[in-house]
Design a protein around this motif. Structure first.
Motif, PDB file in Angstrom:
ATOM      1  N   GLU A 155      41.223 -34.918  21.829  1.00  0.00           N
ATOM      2  CA  GLU A 155      41.064 -34.371  23.359  1.00  0.00           C
ATOM      3  C   GLU A 155      40.828 -32.911  22.728  1.00  0.00           C
ATOM      4  O   GLU A 155      40.282 -31.997  23.656  1.00  0.00           O
ATOM      5  CB  GLU A 155      42.437 -34.775  23.938  1.00  0.00           C
ATOM      6  N   ASP A 156      41.724 -32.377  21.779  1.00  0.00           N
ATOM      7  CA  ASP A 156      41.616 -30.766  21.693  1.00  0.00           C
ATOM      8  C   ASP A 156      40.306 -30.456  21.466  1.00  0.00           C
ATOM      9  O   ASP A 156      39.886 -29.419  21.699  1.00  0.00           O
ATOM     10  CB  ASP A 156      42.694 -30.620  20.484  1.00  0.00           C
ATOM     11  N   GLU A 157      39.818 -31.354  20.433  1.00  0.00           N
ATOM     12  CA  GLU A 157      38.355 -31.035  20.052  1.00  0.00           C
ATOM     13  C   GLU A 157      37.468 -31.033  21.277  1.00  0.00           C
ATOM     14  O   GLU A 157      36.303 -30.041  21.027  1.00  0.00           O
ATOM     15  CB  GLU A 157      38.015 -31.947  18.894  1.00  0.00           C
ATOM     16  N   ALA A 158      37.498 -32.025  22.027  1.00  0.00           N
ATOM     17  CA  ALA A 158      36.794 -31.689  23.263  1.00  0.00           C
ATOM     18  C   ALA A 158      36.826 -30.889  24.182  1.00  0.00           C
ATOM     19  O   ALA A 158      35.711 -30.232  24.634  1.00  0.00           O
ATOM     20  CB  ALA A 158      36.960 -33.388  24.275  1.00  0.00           C
ATOM     21  N   ARG A 159      38.083 -30.067  24.265  1.00  0.00           N
ATOM     22  CA  ARG A 159      38.225 -29.033  25.079  1.00  0.00           C
ATOM     23  C   ARG A 159      37.425 -27.951  24.377  1.00  0.00           C
ATOM     24  O   ARG A 159      36.933 -27.032  25.252  1.00  0.00           O
ATOM     25  CB  ARG A 159      39.683 -28.746  25.325  1.00  0.00           C
ATOM     26  N   ALA A 160      37.731 -27.772  23.029  1.00  0.00           N
ATOM     27  CA  ALA A 160      36.926 -26.645  22.474  1.00  0.00           C
ATOM     28  C   ALA A 160      35.680 -26.650  22.416  1.00  0.00           C
ATOM     29  O   ALA A 160      34.747 -25.638  22.358  1.00  0.00           O
ATOM     30  CB  ALA A 160      37.435 -26.925  21.008  1.00  0.00           C
ATOM     31  N   ILE A 161      34.871 -28.023  22.359  1.00  0.00           N
ATOM     32  CA  ILE A 161      33.286 -28.325  22.507  1.00  0.00           C
ATOM     33  C   ILE A 161      33.164 -27.702  23.891  1.00  0.00           C
ATOM     34  O   ILE A 161      31.958 -27.052  24.018  1.00  0.00           O
ATOM     35  CB  ILE A 161      33.227 -29.674  22.035  1.00  0.00           C
ATOM     36  N   GLU A 162      33.600 -28.170  24.904  1.00  0.00           N
ATOM     37  CA  GLU A 162      33.335 -27.626  26.173  1.00  0.00           C
ATOM     38  C   GLU A 162      33.287 -26.245  26.180  1.00  0.00           C
ATOM     39  O   GLU A 162      32.396 -25.479  27.055  1.00  0.00           O
ATOM     40  CB  GLU A 162      34.379 -28.358  27.220  1.00  0.00           C
ATOM     41  N   LEU A 163      34.402 -25.529  25.896  1.00  0.00           N
ATOM     42  CA  LEU A 163      34.525 -24.027  25.763  1.00  0.00           C
ATOM     43  C   LEU A 163      33.412 -23.594  25.062  1.00  0.00           C
ATOM     44  O   LEU A 163      32.604 -22.605  25.442  1.00  0.00           O
ATOM     45  CB  LEU A 163      35.765 -23.584  25.334  1.00  0.00           C
ATOM     46  N   ARG A 164      33.066 -23.970  23.934  1.00  0.00           N
ATOM     47  CA  ARG A 164      31.994 -23.345  23.071  1.00  0.00           C
ATOM     48  C   ARG A 164      30.593 -23.524  23.771  1.00  0.00           C
ATOM     49  O   ARG A 164      29.679 -22.519  23.955  1.00  0.00           O
ATOM     50  CB  ARG A 164      31.926 -23.956  21.782  1.00  0.00           C
TER      51      ARG A 164
ATOM     52  N   ILE B 249      50.595 -46.595  14.781  1.00  0.00           N
ATOM     53  CA  ILE B 249      50.585 -46.216  16.033  1.00  0.00           C
ATOM     54  C   ILE B 249      50.781 -44.821  16.382  1.00  0.00           C
ATOM     55  O   ILE B 249      49.814 -44.169  17.059  1.00  0.00           O
ATOM     56  CB  ILE B 249      51.915 -46.979  16.729  1.00  0.00           C
ATOM     57  N   PHE B 250      51.533 -44.131  15.528  1.00  0.00           N
ATOM     58  CA  PHE B 250      51.612 -42.491  15.548  1.00  0.00           C
ATOM     59  C   PHE B 250      50.341 -42.010  15.162  1.00  0.00           C
ATOM     60  O   PHE B 250      50.030 -40.980  15.618  1.00  0.00           O
ATOM     61  CB  PHE B 250      52.929 -42.293  14.798  1.00  0.00           C
ATOM     62  N   GLU B 251      49.885 -42.594  13.926  1.00  0.00           N
ATOM     63  CA  GLU B 251      48.477 -41.913  13.517  1.00  0.00           C
ATOM     64  C   GLU B 251      47.557 -42.018  14.608  1.00  0.00           C
ATOM     65  O   GLU B 251      46.671 -40.991  14.913  1.00  0.00           O
ATOM     66  CB  GLU B 251      48.266 -42.537  12.256  1.00  0.00           C
ATOM     67  N   ALA B 252      47.344 -43.230  15.164  1.00  0.00           N
ATOM     68  CA  ALA B 252      46.342 -43.386  16.370  1.00  0.00           C
ATOM     69  C   ALA B 252      46.609 -42.528  17.181  1.00  0.00           C
ATOM     70  O   ALA B 252      45.413 -41.897  17.854  1.00  0.00           O
ATOM     71  CB  ALA B 252      46.265 -44.792  16.501  1.00  0.00           C
ATOM     72  N   LEU B 253      47.666 -42.369  17.862  1.00  0.00           N
ATOM     73  CA  LEU B 253      47.901 -41.371  18.897  1.00  0.00           C
ATOM     74  C   LEU B 253      47.664 -39.949  18.494  1.00  0.00           C
ATOM     75  O   LEU B 253      47.229 -39.340  19.454  1.00  0.00           O
ATOM     76  CB  LEU B 253      49.264 -41.532  19.544  1.00  0.00           C
ATOM     77  N   ARG B 254      48.215 -39.499  17.393  1.00  0.00           N
ATOM     78  CA  ARG B 254      47.908 -38.050  17.112  1.00  0.00           C
ATOM     79  C   ARG B 254      46.152 -37.924  16.926  1.00  0.00           C
ATOM     80  O   ARG B 254      45.623 -36.863  17.225  1.00  0.00           O
ATOM     81  CB  ARG B 254      48.633 -37.839  15.666  1.00  0.00           C
ATOM     82  N   ARG B 255      45.642 -38.839  16.272  1.00  0.00           N
ATOM     83  CA  ARG B 255      44.106 -38.682  16.357  1.00  0.00           C
ATOM     84  C   ARG B 255      43.399 -38.686  17.824  1.00  0.00           C
ATOM     85  O   ARG B 255      42.541 -37.858  17.572  1.00  0.00           O
ATOM     86  CB  ARG B 255      43.602 -39.824  15.532  1.00  0.00           C
ATOM     87  N   GLN B 256      44.067 -39.327  18.665  1.00  0.00           N
ATOM     88  CA  GLN B 256      43.551 -39.153  19.881  1.00  0.00           C
ATOM     89  C   GLN B 256      43.852 -37.817  20.388  1.00  0.00           C
ATOM     90  O   GLN B 256      42.897 -37.155  21.236  1.00  0.00           O
ATOM     91  CB  GLN B 256      44.220 -40.270  20.776  1.00  0.00           C
ATOM     92  N   ASP B 257      44.939 -37.231  20.399  1.00  0.00           N
ATOM     93  CA  ASP B 257      45.394 -36.111  20.757  1.00  0.00           C
ATOM     94  C   ASP B 257      44.532 -34.963  19.989  1.00  0.00           C
ATOM     95  O   ASP B 257      43.825 -33.764  20.670  1.00  0.00           O
ATOM     96  CB  ASP B 257      46.746 -35.541  20.487  1.00  0.00           C
ATOM     97  N   LYS B 258      44.090 -35.062  18.771  1.00  0.00           N
ATOM     98  CA  LYS B 258      43.110 -34.325  18.293  1.00  0.00           C
ATOM     99  C   LYS B 258      41.819 -34.265  18.807  1.00  0.00           C
ATOM    100  O   LYS B 258      41.219 -33.096  19.119  1.00  0.00           O
ATOM    101  CB  LYS B 258      43.144 -34.718  16.645  1.00  0.00           C
TER     102      LYS B 258
END
Length: 423
Positions: free
Chosen positions: A324-333, A313-322
């Motif tokens: 989300e961060d990558e999605a924000r970075a992609i939008e900025l780029r 569960i912890f691994e899955a949640l952290r991958r989801q957070d990752k």
């Protein structure tokens, strides 16, 4: 383009009205064929894009991925299979006891629904990847098509310049014979003609390379022999507001957001696994020594004592957070890349307008004056040659700016996933 140094002053009769350049740099009305003798209909941009979308193996592979995820979704919706067991106690016939048991596991905690949701998100992501590949391929075909058209224009310019160079060489030879100019001028004319011929060969090679690239993108066996299009028509420059609206649905951003949703569904699935499943058992027990059958009913449930699935569960949640961060970075780029591409297109369009409105007419006027002055003996050969170089450099700048405008527009196509570059 400086190698187009042809003594056009010797060919005033062939170039007096500048109709050749006017026809080349204006908004040419008729499409030009690469092979005029070909009987095949010329290839349009729309036909090239359609052929590529139908034939390219990358898209076929992406469709196979969608089919695979649909199969995974079917599997995710399947219920668990029951099991049948037979147990025999005491192998002696008279005292034997036989038990036949039917066991059916039942998933609890919403595991099946979470599994289906994760499979649906994977299918949506595969469809978004197909859309992105289609946008990428469409942009690449468009870029290759206009690159070929620009190369075609360069071949036309080189051919026209070679014709004029030959006329200049012939005129120079006649003047040398008549004693009006030095034999050095004839040598210069021949050298200039050789340079133009070399430039034509190079332009034809570039055209064939670009056509080969277009053919490869179309996944077409037959060679592309003719193009139907106008490379000198600039793509439309979309307003900033329209670009902002299309950024939200850009392929890269859609994929990033769908990946977040897929990982969120997988996190829900891992959370559902904390709830243990139950297995219901039902069967019949036959006791030979008693001569009767007995019903057997039972239930089993695992005890989550040691494994509570906390780490998964912890691994899955952290991958989801990752994600989300990558999605924000992609939008900025993405926003930065779109802004840069639009600025490139605006700059190139402004350069085209400036060259067409000011530089080309000025260079043409200077060339006409220098040629006329040389004919009347007021200017020497070098002045006429310098005016000719300026004119050809202006034409080269015009073609470079047009090509850059098309490249920037196709980059926007690739980023936004929509066709904004087709005139």
């Amino acid at each position: 383009m400086c190698r187009f140094s042809v003594p056009l002053a010797f060919a005033l009769t062939a170039f007096a009205s500048a109709s050749v350049l006017a026809q080349s740099v204006g908004t040419s009305a008729a499409p030009v064929s690469v092979a005029q003798a070909s009987s095949a209909p010329p290839l349009t941009l729309a036909a090239a894009v359609q052929t590529a979308l139908q034939n390219h193996p990358d898209l076929s592979a992406a469709r196979r991925e969608i089919e695979a995820t649909e199969g995974a979704r079917t599997q995710a919706a399947a219920y668990q299979n029951p099991s049948l067991s037979v147990e025999v106690e005491d192998l002696r016939r008279d005292t034997r006891t036989t038990t036949v048991m039917w066991s059916q596991p039942f998933e609890l905690g919403g595991k099946r629904g979470a599994r289906i949701a994760a499979a649906d998100r994977a299918t949506e992501l595969a469809r978004a990847q197909l859309d992105a590949k289609q946008a990428e391929l469409r942009a690449n075909v468009t870029a290759a098509f206009f690159t070929s058209l620009i190369a075609q224009e360069r071949v036309r310019l080189a051919q026209a310049s070679l014709d004029l160079a030959r006329t200049g060489t012939q005129t120079g030879s006649k003047r040398v014979i008549s004693g009006k100019v030095s034999p050095v001028e004839e040598t210069r004319a021949k050298v200039a003609e050789a340079n133009v011929r070399l430039e034509l060969i190079q332009a034809q090679g570039e055209l064939q390379n670009s056509l080969q690239e277009l053919r490869s993108l179309m996944a077409q066996a037959s060679a592309v022999s003719a193009l139907d299009g106008n490379a000198l028509t600039l793509p439309a420059l979309l307003p900033q507001e329209a670009l902002e609206q299309r950024i939200a649905d850009a392929p890269a951003l859609r994929q990033a957001r769908l990946e977040v949703r897929r990982l969120a569904a997988l996190a829900d699935l891992e959370s559902a696994k904390r709830v243990p499943d139950i297995t219901v058992n039902a069967g019949i027990k036959r006791a030979q020594d008693q001569g009767r059958n007995q019903a057997v009913i039972g239930i089993s449930i695992p005890l989550p004592v040691f494994d509570t699935n906390r780490g998964a569960i912890f691994e899955a949640l952290r991958r989801q957070d990752k994600a989300e961060d990558e999605a924000r970075a992609i939008e900025l780029r993405l926003r930065a890349d779109v802004a840069v591409a639009r600025e490139r297109q605006a700059t190139a369009s402004a350069e085209v307008a400036a060259v067409q409105a000011e530089i080309l007419p000025g260079a043409q006027s200077a060339f006409d004056a220098a040629s006329k002055g040389f004919e009347l003996g007021k200017f020497d050969y070098l002045e006429a040659l310098d005016a000719q170089r300026s004119l050809l450099q202006a034409r080269a700048q015009y073609l470079r700016s047009v090509a850059e405008a098309h490249r920037a527009a196709t980059d926007l196509d690739r980023l936004l996933g929509v066709s904004v570059s087709i005139p």
